[in-house]
Motif scaffolding. Sequence first.
Motif, mmCIF file in Angstrom:
data_model
loop_
_atom_site.group_PDB
_atom_site.id
_atom_site.type_symbol
_atom_site.label_atom_id
_atom_site.label_comp_id
_atom_site.label_asym_id
_atom_site.label_seq_id
_atom_site.Cartn_x
_atom_site.Cartn_y
_atom_site.Cartn_z
ATOM 1 N N ILE A 102 7.373 -16.790 -0.256
ATOM 2 C CA ILE A 102 6.875 -16.055 0.909
ATOM 3 C C ILE A 102 6.623 -14.595 0.552
ATOM 4 C CG2 ILE A 102 7.484 -15.227 3.220
ATOM 5 C CD1 ILE A 102 8.962 -17.898 3.620
ATOM 6 N N LYS A 103 7.533 -14.009 -0.233
ATOM 7 C CA LYS A 103 7.357 -12.619 -0.650
ATOM 8 C C LYS A 103 6.085 -12.460 -1.487
ATOM 9 C CE LYS A 103 9.522 -8.868 -3.255
ATOM 10 N NZ LYS A 103 10.718 -8.426 -4.013
ATOM 11 N N LYS A 104 5.859 -13.393 -2.423
ATOM 12 C CA LYS A 104 4.661 -13.328 -3.271
ATOM 13 C C LYS A 104 3.393 -13.487 -2.446
ATOM 14 C CE LYS A 104 6.570 -14.876 -7.693
ATOM 15 N NZ LYS A 104 6.548 -15.963 -8.736
ATOM 16 N N LEU A 105 3.444 -14.371 -1.448
ATOM 17 C CA LEU A 105 2.294 -14.575 -0.582
ATOM 18 C C LEU A 105 1.981 -13.301 0.201
ATOM 19 C CD1 LEU A 105 0.188 -16.464 0.679
ATOM 20 C CD2 LEU A 105 1.919 -17.165 2.343
ATOM 21 N N ILE A 106 3.022 -12.659 0.739
ATOM 22 C CA ILE A 106 2.831 -11.402 1.469
ATOM 23 C C ILE A 106 2.237 -10.348 0.548
ATOM 24 C CG2 ILE A 106 4.023 -9.482 2.598
ATOM 25 C CD1 ILE A 106 6.022 -11.509 3.697
ATOM 26 N N LEU A 107 2.788 -10.239 -0.669
ATOM 27 C CA LEU A 107 2.308 -9.228 -1.599
ATOM 28 C C LEU A 107 0.837 -9.412 -1.925
ATOM 29 C CD1 LEU A 107 2.717 -6.844 -3.498
ATOM 30 C CD2 LEU A 107 3.413 -8.463 -5.273
ATOM 31 N N LYS A 108 0.442 -10.650 -2.207
ATOM 32 C CA LYS A 108 -0.952 -10.921 -2.558
ATOM 33 C C LYS A 108 -1.892 -10.515 -1.420
ATOM 34 C CE LYS A 108 -3.989 -14.533 -4.373
ATOM 35 N NZ LYS A 108 -4.390 -13.730 -5.514
ATOM 36 N N ARG A 109 -1.505 -10.866 -0.186
ATOM 37 C CA ARG A 109 -2.335 -10.504 0.965
ATOM 38 C C ARG A 109 -2.277 -8.999 1.225
ATOM 39 N NH1 ARG A 109 -2.865 -15.104 4.378
ATOM 40 N NH2 ARG A 109 -2.844 -16.955 3.059
ATOM 41 N N LEU A 110 -1.113 -8.409 0.957
ATOM 42 C CA LEU A 110 -0.921 -6.980 1.199
ATOM 43 C C LEU A 110 -1.781 -6.148 0.252
ATOM 44 C CD1 LEU A 110 0.969 -5.644 3.288
ATOM 45 C CD2 LEU A 110 2.578 -5.209 1.422
ATOM 46 N N LEU A 111 -1.872 -6.597 -1.001
ATOM 47 C CA LEU A 111 -2.707 -5.896 -1.975
ATOM 48 C C LEU A 111 -4.145 -5.797 -1.479
ATOM 49 C CD1 LEU A 111 -1.520 -7.368 -5.407
ATOM 50 C CD2 LEU A 111 -1.026 -5.115 -4.461
ATOM 51 N N LYS A 112 -4.620 -6.895 -0.920
ATOM 52 C CA LYS A 112 -5.992 -6.935 -0.419
ATOM 53 C C LYS A 112 -6.146 -6.082 0.828
ATOM 54 C CE LYS A 112 -10.146 -8.613 -0.987
ATOM 55 N NZ LYS A 112 -10.910 -8.353 -2.210
ATOM 56 N N LYS A 113 -5.183 -6.176 1.726
ATOM 57 C CA LYS A 113 -5.285 -5.494 3.012
ATOM 58 C C LYS A 113 -5.095 -3.975 2.886
ATOM 59 C CE LYS A 113 -3.517 -5.407 7.722
ATOM 60 N NZ LYS A 113 -4.872 -5.444 8.293
ATOM 61 N N VAL A 114 -4.047 -3.567 2.164
ATOM 62 C CA VAL A 114 -3.705 -2.155 2.084
ATOM 63 C C VAL A 114 -4.513 -1.423 1.021
ATOM 64 C CG1 VAL A 114 -1.830 -0.505 1.669
ATOM 65 C CG2 VAL A 114 -1.386 -2.597 2.954
#
Length: 244
Positions: A102-114
């Motif tokens: 879950i943490k890795k999934l958040i990070l991957k999406r966060l990289l794109k979003k932020v």
Amino acid sequence: MEILKKIKDDKQAEQFLIEIGVLKLKDECPYCGSNEVYSIRRNHFKCKVCRREWSKYNDSIFKDIRIKPLIFLKIIEELSKGRLIKRIAEDLEVSYNTVLKIKKLILKRLLKKVFNIDDLKPLFSIGIKGDLSLEYNEEVNIEELSKIKNEKVARLYIFKNYYNYDLYIVFSEKPIKLFEKFSIKLDLNDIRKELKVLLKNFSEKISKGKITNANSVLFTIVQNHYIAHNGSDKLFYLFLEALK
């Protein structure tokens, strides 16, 4: 977290995730397209037309993360508080790998979003400004920075008040020899309170070996930055927003 105090079970958690756009469920058969479907057992549907069955979580965020919606929300809540994966797994009685996924999934999406990037490079920098913004940069002027004192923590080189940044943090998978001769121990006394909290939190984790790679470093910087300036509640919703 106020919202989680109101969510008592998986049904309510699922409805919440649907309402905010994180969980997207299809109300038609994925095989023939018919909308004449019905529930046959927990989280599974069957089509009246083609008679085939499927999980309602197909093509959703839960396809590869087999976890109940309420526990999923609680894991995100704990991550937004800056807690370590091991502690979250123990407290919520789930596997370490589930929390890590879950943490890795958040990070991957966060990289794109932020930051609007797909993958991290072996050398990058994060600029932190007083207006609460973070800037990711893959172009690091090593020659110029090599003439400035830096405060080192593991593979992070921290420059204070560089250009228009309050903090300019350079991460490198390999030591930067030109930086090493001007590296000193991190000093938390000469920066304002909120930045002190930010640096203290993630520098301690790095020093203790809790953060070992570029992904973890960036996740922790973002995590601690939002907690220091906006609180964990705002970070909780940022994580959910990134998962849409």
